[in-house]
Design an enzyme around this catalytic site. Structure first.
Site, mmCIF file in Angstrom:
data_model
loop_
_atom_site.group_PDB
_atom_site.id
_atom_site.type_symbol
_atom_site.label_atom_id
_atom_site.label_comp_id
_atom_site.label_asym_id
_atom_site.label_seq_id
_atom_site.Cartn_x
_atom_site.Cartn_y
_atom_site.Cartn_z
ATOM 1 N N TYR A 125 -14.472 13.048 -4.761
ATOM 2 C CA TYR A 125 -13.246 13.845 -4.968
ATOM 3 C C TYR A 125 -13.662 15.262 -4.623
ATOM 4 O O TYR A 125 -13.507 16.176 -5.409
ATOM 5 C CB TYR A 125 -12.894 13.682 -6.447
ATOM 6 C CG TYR A 125 -11.564 14.174 -6.956
ATOM 7 C CD1 TYR A 125 -10.361 13.797 -6.365
ATOM 8 C CD2 TYR A 125 -11.495 14.988 -8.083
ATOM 9 C CE1 TYR A 125 -9.156 14.218 -6.885
ATOM 10 C CE2 TYR A 125 -10.291 15.404 -8.618
ATOM 11 C CZ TYR A 125 -9.121 15.018 -8.008
ATOM 12 O OH TYR A 125 -7.917 15.433 -8.541
ATOM 13 N N HIS A 130 -7.844 19.551 -2.051
ATOM 14 C CA HIS A 130 -7.186 18.319 -2.530
ATOM 15 C C HIS A 130 -7.133 18.289 -4.064
ATOM 16 O O HIS A 130 -6.070 18.044 -4.647
ATOM 17 C CB HIS A 130 -7.924 17.093 -2.004
ATOM 18 C CG HIS A 130 -7.443 15.800 -2.594
ATOM 19 N ND1 HIS A 130 -6.187 15.298 -2.358
ATOM 20 C CD2 HIS A 130 -8.050 14.916 -3.435
ATOM 21 C CE1 HIS A 130 -6.038 14.156 -3.015
ATOM 22 N NE2 HIS A 130 -7.149 13.902 -3.684
ATOM 23 N N GLU A 196 -5.148 8.051 2.484
ATOM 24 C CA GLU A 196 -6.042 9.162 2.142
ATOM 25 C C GLU A 196 -7.024 9.322 3.289
ATOM 26 O O GLU A 196 -7.755 8.387 3.622
ATOM 27 C CB GLU A 196 -6.801 8.894 0.835
ATOM 28 C CG GLU A 196 -5.924 9.041 -0.396
ATOM 29 C CD GLU A 196 -6.729 9.051 -1.708
ATOM 30 O OE1 GLU A 196 -7.838 8.493 -1.733
ATOM 31 O OE2 GLU A 196 -6.227 9.623 -2.686
ATOM 32 N N GLU A 198 -10.319 10.252 4.717
ATOM 33 C CA GLU A 198 -11.666 10.447 4.193
ATOM 34 C C GLU A 198 -12.700 10.159 5.287
ATOM 35 O O GLU A 198 -12.402 9.550 6.305
ATOM 36 C CB GLU A 198 -11.927 9.498 3.009
ATOM 37 C CG GLU A 198 -10.890 9.592 1.906
ATOM 38 C CD GLU A 198 -11.332 8.936 0.597
ATOM 39 O OE1 GLU A 198 -12.538 8.686 0.427
ATOM 40 O OE2 GLU A 198 -10.451 8.688 -0.243
ATOM 41 N N ASP A 230 -8.403 5.404 2.594
ATOM 42 C CA ASP A 230 -8.353 4.798 1.261
ATOM 43 C C ASP A 230 -6.890 4.661 0.829
ATOM 44 O O ASP A 230 -6.366 5.471 0.070
ATOM 45 C CB ASP A 230 -9.130 5.693 0.288
ATOM 46 C CG ASP A 230 -9.497 4.959 -0.991
ATOM 47 O OD1 ASP A 230 -9.484 3.718 -0.987
ATOM 48 O OD2 ASP A 230 -9.792 5.641 -1.987
ATOM 49 N N LYS A 250 -5.688 1.506 -5.947
ATOM 50 C CA LYS A 250 -6.574 1.798 -4.815
ATOM 51 C C LYS A 250 -7.245 0.570 -4.219
ATOM 52 O O LYS A 250 -7.684 0.608 -3.070
ATOM 53 C CB LYS A 250 -7.723 2.718 -5.285
ATOM 54 C CG LYS A 250 -7.281 4.044 -5.825
ATOM 55 C CD LYS A 250 -7.144 5.067 -4.738
ATOM 56 C CE LYS A 250 -7.047 6.459 -5.344
ATOM 57 N NZ LYS A 250 -6.970 7.459 -4.274
ATOM 58 N N THR A 346 -10.228 12.404 -0.482
ATOM 59 C CA THR A 346 -9.267 12.984 0.447
ATOM 60 C C THR A 346 -9.718 14.360 0.925
ATOM 61 O O THR A 346 -10.098 15.208 0.122
ATOM 62 C CB THR A 346 -7.896 13.117 -0.240
ATOM 63 O OG1 THR A 346 -7.538 11.839 -0.745
ATOM 64 C CG2 THR A 346 -6.840 13.600 0.734
#
Lengths: 416, 416
Positions: A125, A130, A196, A198, A230, A250, A346
Site C-alpha cells: 500500500y 493512493h 488497481e 500495480e 489487482d 480482492k 495501487t
C-alpha cells in the site's frame, strides 16, 4: 546496441529488455522463452543445440511449465544467459541464434502462460497519493494517512491461487454488500468493480525462515518485475474489511503481464524517490537510487467501443521503494521463496489523471470517468476490457512490459 | 472394533482414527504413512507388496514428500484406502498387514514432516468468544463485535511459506512496535509473543476459479483437520494492522500437527452449533450437524520446568462452522486448491479458562497466568514450549490429533 531482429514496431521488447516468460505453440507444451521484437527465443530448443553448454543450465530447468526452476539457479546463471542472448542477438557475425532459425518462434503464434508458480503473494500500500486519496474518501480528509503509514510500508497477504495471466477473463463476483441505508447485508453481484494499477516484484532467491534480508542486498532477491492488475470489488471490500483487512473483495482474481522484465534490464531507469519525512528506522535506510522511472498507463475499452486512456502515472511516485518492502517483509524473519510476488499496491500520482483506480478516478463513484464517444463510467461494466501498459525511456534506450489485459464477464448464474 | 496393534497407551491413534501424515526414518526419504497406535503404516512399502492393486493408486502418488498427490486422487480413493487399512488392522485373520511386518514402522523411530504443500493459507476469526474478548480489550466493551461479524465469517489471508511442522522452534521476531507513550516506533524483539489455539481444515478437492462451492457439498472438499498454532506478536500486530490487517505480527511462523485426521474419522463427533441470530444469508444456511465436539487444550512448559495446562476448551464453541467458512470463502468464485489450509482463528469458550490465547488469558497483560511452581506469565518468554492437544470421545469410540508443539528461542542477533 541494436538487434538484427527488427524491434522498431515492438519497442517494448528491445535488445535492452529480453524479458523471461512461459509460452506454448500449437501442439507443444508450455516452456521458457525470452522475448525480442516479435519473436521468442525458445530456450528449450536453444539448449538442445548444445550452445548453452558453458552456462551449465540443467536441461530439466527448461523442461518446465514455470520459470521457478530456471530462476532458482540464481542470478549468476540467469544474468549470464540474458547477456549471452543479448550478445548473439546484437552480433552481426554468425552465432547460434542466427543459424538455428527454429529456436525463434513468432510471438503471434504463441500463447502465454503464468510465468511462475506463485507460492505467496503480498500486496503493499506503498503509494502515498493512493493511501491519502482512500483516507480522504473513507476516513478523515484532515488526517488521511494513518499514524503507521510513514513509518513502515503497510502490506497484507493476498491470494496466490487466483493469480491469472494477462488475457484471462474475470467473472463479476457475487458477495455480501451492505447498502448504506439498509439494516442488513444482501448477497448479489458486485456493483463497484474496479481495477488497481500495480507493479509486482518476482522473487528470485529465498531467505531461510528466521533470517531477515539486509536492505542493501535486496536487489539480489528480486528477479524482475511484472504489471499487476489487482481486480477489486469495492462494495464487498467495504463491508468485510474491518478488522482483518481485504479478503473476498480482492481474491476473485489478479492479472499479471506474462513477461518478467529483469532487475538488470531496469537498472538504467533507477531514480531517487521522494524524501521520506520522518526519517525511516535504520533497517529501512537505503543507499543510492531506490526507485524506477517507469511510465504506466491504464485503458478501458467498452464492449464494441474504442480503448480510452483513463490513467497515466509513473512508478517513481511511490513513497516506499522495492528494497524497503522486501526488507520490511523479512524483518521479522518471514521467509520468501522463488516465485513469490510482492506487489506495490495501487500506484497513483498527485494529479487526478494519475490515479491508479476507478475508486479514485471517480472519487468513490461521485464523478464520471469520460471514455469519449459519449461513454462514461463510475466503475467497470460487463464486457469492459482493462489494459495496463508500462514503458521506460532513457536517452536512446527504451523498453516496456508489454501489457496486462482482462475483460469483465457478467456474473455466472448463482449456483453456490 | 479394536486393532490387533495395542492402542491403549496411544488412544489418539485408535483404530477409529487412522490419520495421514508424512514421515521419514533414518536413511530414507519422507513418504506417506497412516498412524495406528505406536506404529506407522508405510504406504509406499505396502503398495510395493501389491496388495493395494485393487484401489488403483498410482505408485508415484506415494513416492512423494507431501500428501497432495495422494489426496488429489479424491475421497473415493483415500476413503477406500483408509477403510481397507481399518479392516486389515482390526481383522484377526491373516492379511497383508499381518504378514508384512516391514510395512509397520515404529513411530518413535520416525521424524514427521509438513504433511502437505500449502498453496494458500486462510485464517478465520470464527469464535464469538474470542472476537468479543478482543473487541472489549481494544475497541468498545459495549460494542465488542463489529457490525459485519454475525453476518459473515470474517477471514484474511495468512502466509503459507512460514507454516512449519510440530517440533520446529521459532525465534522471537524483531519488529516495529510503538509504545503507548512514545512519539515514534522503535525496532526491537517482540515483548508480547503469544500462541493462538486453532484447528485448520486441509483441502482435498479444488474448485475452478469463478465457481463457488455449495455449502451442502462442503464436506466433499475437506480432506481432514490438523491442530494449528498461529504464533502472534501482539505488539507488532497492534502497530501495523490498520487498515489492511495482520501481517508481520503473524507471518513469522505457524505450527501444524503432523497427522491429518480425516473428515470421515471425525463424522462420529458432529454436533450442532449455537443458534445463529440474526439468521444467516441463504448461501450460508446449512442442514444437519455442522460443528465438532473436540476437546482442545494448551500447555506451557517453562525452560526446565513442568508443563502446565493454561487453556481447556472445545471446538464446538465456534460460532461459524467449517462449511460456512468454505462456502463464504468461495462465494465470490475464489478457487481453493488441494493442500490449502483454512484455519478457524483462535478458539475460545465463554469461561476464562477456555480462552485460546495469552492475550485473552492475561487480559492484554493485566492478569498473570499461573503455571504453578511459583511461575507466572503474561506473554511467552524465551525457551517456553507451547503444546496443543485435541481429543474426541463418543461412548467407546475415541481418537485424537496427537499434538502440535514448539519452543520459543531467543531473537537471533540482528543482521538484517
Amino acid at each position: 546496441m541494436d538487434s538484427w531482429i527488427d524491434t522498431t514496431l515492438t519497442p517494448d521488447f528491445s535488445i535492452h529488455n529480453l524479458p523471461f516468460g512461459i509460452f506454448s505453440t500449437i501442439g507443444s507444451l508450455p516452456r521458457p522463452g525470452v522475448a525480442i521484437g516479435d519473436k521468442i527465443v525458445d530456450l528449450q530448443a536453444l539448449h538442445k543445440t548444445g550452445c548453452l553448454h558453458h552456462l551449465q543450465i540443467p536441461a530439466e530447468t527448461l523442461d518446465q511449465r514455470v520459470l521457478n526452476p530456471l530462476i532458482s539457479l540464481g542470478k549468476s546463471t540467469t544474468n549470464q544467459l540474458r547477456l549471452q542472448l543479448q550478445h548473439w542477438l546484437s552480433a552481426h557475425h554468425d552465432n547460434p541464434l542466427r543459424h538455428n532459425a527454429h529456436v525463434l518462434v513468432n510471438r503471434r503464434d504463441a500463447a502465454m502462460h503464468l510465468p511462475v508458480a506463485v507460492g505467496d503473494y503480498t500486496d503493499f500500500y506503498a503509494s502515498m497519493d493512493h493511501a491519502t486519496n482512500v483516507g480522504k474518501m473513507f476516513r478523515d480528509p484532515d488526517n488521511a494517512l494513518l499514524p503507521n503509514w510513514k513509518h513502515l510500508p503497510v502490506g497484507y497477504h493476498g491470494r496466490a491461487s487466483s493469480i491469472v495471466v494477462s488475457g484471462t477473463s474475470i467473472h463479476r463476483p457475487y458477495g455480501q454488500v451492505k447498502p448504506p441505508t439498509a439494516s442488513a447485508p444482501v448477497f448479489k453481484p458486485s456493483a463497484r468493480l474496479d481495477f488497481e494499477l500495480e507493479v509486482a516484484m518476482v522473487l528470485g532467491k529465498e531467505n531461510p525462515l528466521g533470517q531477515p534480508i539486509d536492505i542493501q542486498h535486496s536487489e539480489d532477491y528480486i528477479f524482475g518485475y511484472v504489471l499487476f492488475n489487482d481486480w477489486s470489488a469495492r462494495d464487498i471490500q467495504a463491508w468485510e474489511y474491518v478488522p482483518l483487512g481485504p479478503f473476498l473483495g480482492k481474491n476473485f482474481g489478479s492479472s499479471v503481464s506474462p513477461w518478467i522484465v529483469t532487475t538488470e534490464a531496469l537498472s538504467k531507469f533507477k531514480v531517487n524517490g521522494q524524501v521520506q519525512d520522518p526519517p525511516v528506522l535504520p533497517y529501512l535506510k537505503e543507499n543510492g537510487n531506490t526507485h524506477y522511472d517507469i511510465e504506466l498507463s491504464v485503458y478501458i475499452k467498452p464492449d464494441g467501443g474504442r480503448e480510452a486512456q483513463v490513467c497515466r502515472t509513473n512508478l517513481s511516485y511511490m513513497y516506499w521503494s522495492p528494497g524497503q518492502m522486501l526488507a520490511h517483509h523479512t524483518s521479522n524473519g518471514c521467509n520468501l521463496r522463488v516465485g513469490d510476488l510482492l506487489a506495490s499496491g495501487t500506484i497513483s500520482g498527485p494529479e487526478p489523471h494519475q490515479f491508479g483506480s476507478m475508486l479514485e478516478l471517480s472519487w468513490s463513484g461521485s464523478r464520471p470517468i469520460d471514455l469519449g464517444q459519449g461513454i462514461h463510467r463510475h466503475f467497470l461494466e460487463d464486457h469492459d476490457t482493462v489494459t495496463m501498459r508500462g514503458h521506460a525511456v532513457q536517452g536512446t534506450v527504451s523498453l516496456g512490459f508489454g501489457e496486462v489485459t482482462g475483460q469483465i464477464l457478467p456474473s455466472l448464474p448463482w449456483r453456490g
